[in-house]
Design a protein around this motif. Sequence first.
Motif, mmCIF file in Angstrom:
data_model
loop_
_atom_site.group_PDB
_atom_site.id
_atom_site.type_symbol
_atom_site.label_atom_id
_atom_site.label_comp_id
_atom_site.label_asym_id
_atom_site.label_seq_id
_atom_site.Cartn_x
_atom_site.Cartn_y
_atom_site.Cartn_z
ATOM 1 N N ILE A 35 43.149 42.964 9.245
ATOM 2 C CA ILE A 35 43.845 42.516 8.036
ATOM 3 C C ILE A 35 44.831 41.391 8.341
ATOM 4 N N ARG A 36 45.047 41.107 9.633
ATOM 5 C CA ARG A 36 45.953 40.017 10.024
ATOM 6 C C ARG A 36 45.200 38.693 10.053
ATOM 7 N N GLN A 37 45.915 37.623 9.755
ATOM 8 C CA GLN A 37 45.348 36.291 9.878
ATOM 9 C C GLN A 37 46.397 35.363 10.460
ATOM 10 N N ALA A 38 45.930 34.384 11.229
ATOM 11 C CA ALA A 38 46.838 33.420 11.847
ATOM 12 C C ALA A 38 46.251 32.030 11.687
ATOM 13 N N GLY A 39 47.059 31.105 11.212
ATOM 14 C CA GLY A 39 46.614 29.735 10.989
ATOM 15 C C GLY A 39 47.088 28.799 12.077
ATOM 16 N N THR A 40 46.233 27.846 12.455
ATOM 17 C CA THR A 40 46.588 26.784 13.385
ATOM 18 C C THR A 40 46.035 25.477 12.838
ATOM 19 N N CYS A 41 46.677 24.375 13.220
ATOM 20 C CA CYS A 41 46.210 23.054 12.807
ATOM 21 C C CYS A 41 45.414 22.435 13.946
ATOM 22 N N VAL A 42 44.215 21.956 13.643
ATOM 23 C CA VAL A 42 43.321 21.395 14.660
ATOM 24 C C VAL A 42 42.784 20.043 14.203
ATOM 25 N N HIS A 43 42.452 19.193 15.205
ATOM 26 C CA HIS A 43 41.865 17.884 14.882
ATOM 27 C C HIS A 43 40.417 18.022 14.455
ATOM 28 N N THR A 44 39.679 18.903 15.128
ATOM 29 C CA THR A 44 38.281 19.161 14.779
ATOM 30 C C THR A 44 38.058 20.666 14.744
ATOM 31 N N CYS A 45 37.186 21.085 13.887
ATOM 32 C CA CYS A 45 36.897 22.509 13.748
ATOM 33 C C CYS A 45 36.076 22.998 14.942
ATOM 34 N N PRO A 46 36.292 24.227 15.390
ATOM 35 C CA PRO A 46 35.570 24.764 16.556
ATOM 36 C C PRO A 46 34.122 25.117 16.213
ATOM 37 N N PRO A 47 33.317 25.424 17.254
ATOM 38 C CA PRO A 47 31.930 25.852 16.995
ATOM 39 C C PRO A 47 31.895 27.034 16.023
ATOM 40 N N GLY A 48 30.911 26.991 15.116
ATOM 41 C CA GLY A 48 30.785 28.049 14.115
ATOM 42 C C GLY A 48 31.541 27.747 12.836
ATOM 43 N N TYR A 49 32.223 26.594 12.771
ATOM 44 C CA TYR A 49 32.998 26.175 11.599
ATOM 45 C C TYR A 49 32.646 24.738 11.256
ATOM 46 N N PHE A 50 32.942 24.329 10.034
ATOM 47 C CA PHE A 50 32.806 22.938 9.614
ATOM 48 C C PHE A 50 34.044 22.569 8.806
ATOM 49 N N GLY A 51 34.391 21.296 8.797
ATOM 50 C CA GLY A 51 35.593 20.831 8.107
ATOM 51 C C GLY A 51 35.330 20.474 6.662
ATOM 52 N N VAL A 52 36.238 20.908 5.778
ATOM 53 C CA VAL A 52 36.176 20.562 4.359
ATOM 54 C C VAL A 52 37.500 19.889 4.005
ATOM 55 N N ARG A 53 37.419 18.642 3.608
ATOM 56 C CA ARG A 53 38.630 17.915 3.221
ATOM 57 C C ARG A 53 38.922 18.189 1.755
ATOM 58 N N GLY A 54 40.197 18.474 1.466
ATOM 59 C CA GLY A 54 40.615 18.754 0.099
ATOM 60 C C GLY A 54 41.812 17.900 -0.275
ATOM 61 N N LEU A 55 42.201 17.940 -1.545
ATOM 62 C CA LEU A 55 43.342 17.157 -2.001
ATOM 63 C C LEU A 55 44.643 17.645 -1.392
ATOM 64 N N GLU A 56 44.818 18.948 -1.314
ATOM 65 C CA GLU A 56 46.071 19.501 -0.807
ATOM 66 C C GLU A 56 45.975 19.974 0.637
ATOM 67 N N VAL A 57 44.825 20.497 1.044
ATOM 68 C CA VAL A 57 44.683 21.012 2.401
ATOM 69 C C VAL A 57 43.254 20.821 2.888
ATOM 70 N N ASN A 58 43.126 20.446 4.171
ATOM 71 C CA ASN A 58 41.818 20.371 4.827
ATOM 72 C C ASN A 58 41.620 21.685 5.562
ATOM 73 N N ARG A 59 40.466 22.310 5.381
ATOM 74 C CA ARG A 59 40.228 23.629 5.963
ATOM 75 C C ARG A 59 39.006 23.631 6.867
ATOM 76 N N CYS A 60 39.063 24.507 7.863
ATOM 77 C CA CYS A 60 37.877 24.827 8.658
ATOM 78 C C CYS A 60 37.244 26.036 7.984
ATOM 79 N N THR A 61 35.978 25.915 7.621
ATOM 80 C CA THR A 61 35.262 26.996 6.957
ATOM 81 C C THR A 61 34.164 27.497 7.880
#
Length: 169
Positions: A35-61
């Motif tokens: 149930i815990r989650q931890a966020g970090t800021c990265v230049h590129t998303c790690p293997p198993g994820y892809f980057g989605v750019r948004g207006l307010e926040v860019n996320r690794c999905t």
Amino acid sequence: AGLLENCTGCVLCSEDNGCIACHHRLFLLIRRDGIRQAGTCVHTCPPGYFGVRGLEVNRCTKCRSPSCESCFSRDFCMKCKDKFYLHKGQCFRQCPPSTAAQSSTRECQETCEPGPWSEWSACTHEGRTCGCKWGLETRVREVRGAPREEGAACPARLETRRCRMRKHC
């Protein structure tokens, strides 16, 4: 905000959850552990994820398929994990019918299925069925499941051979 060690590149940071918002060029990667989650800021998303750019926040999905190592979107894989083969954006343990596994690229490549040869055509010389000495006769075959550009090379679909002309003009 941004003073904690695990908050490098953060605009907003929480002691419990790490980054909440990143600088505009970075991606927010949220890792979940129960149930815990931890966020970090990265230049590129790690293997198993892809980057989605948004207006307010860019996320690794996260890629939807657990056998996908790198994806373009949630459902379109670009590289599969070991022991899997890539075909049309999905990962398979074995390549689908009418495809062949390419071990060097770990991809399934469409194959050609040549049909039977037709009968040989009449012997012709310069478009006529009469003449002296030699002419050419041809035969063709259909190819089922012909691949697109990235597919394997198809075998010959047209064959010609020399033949002796049977009648003089």
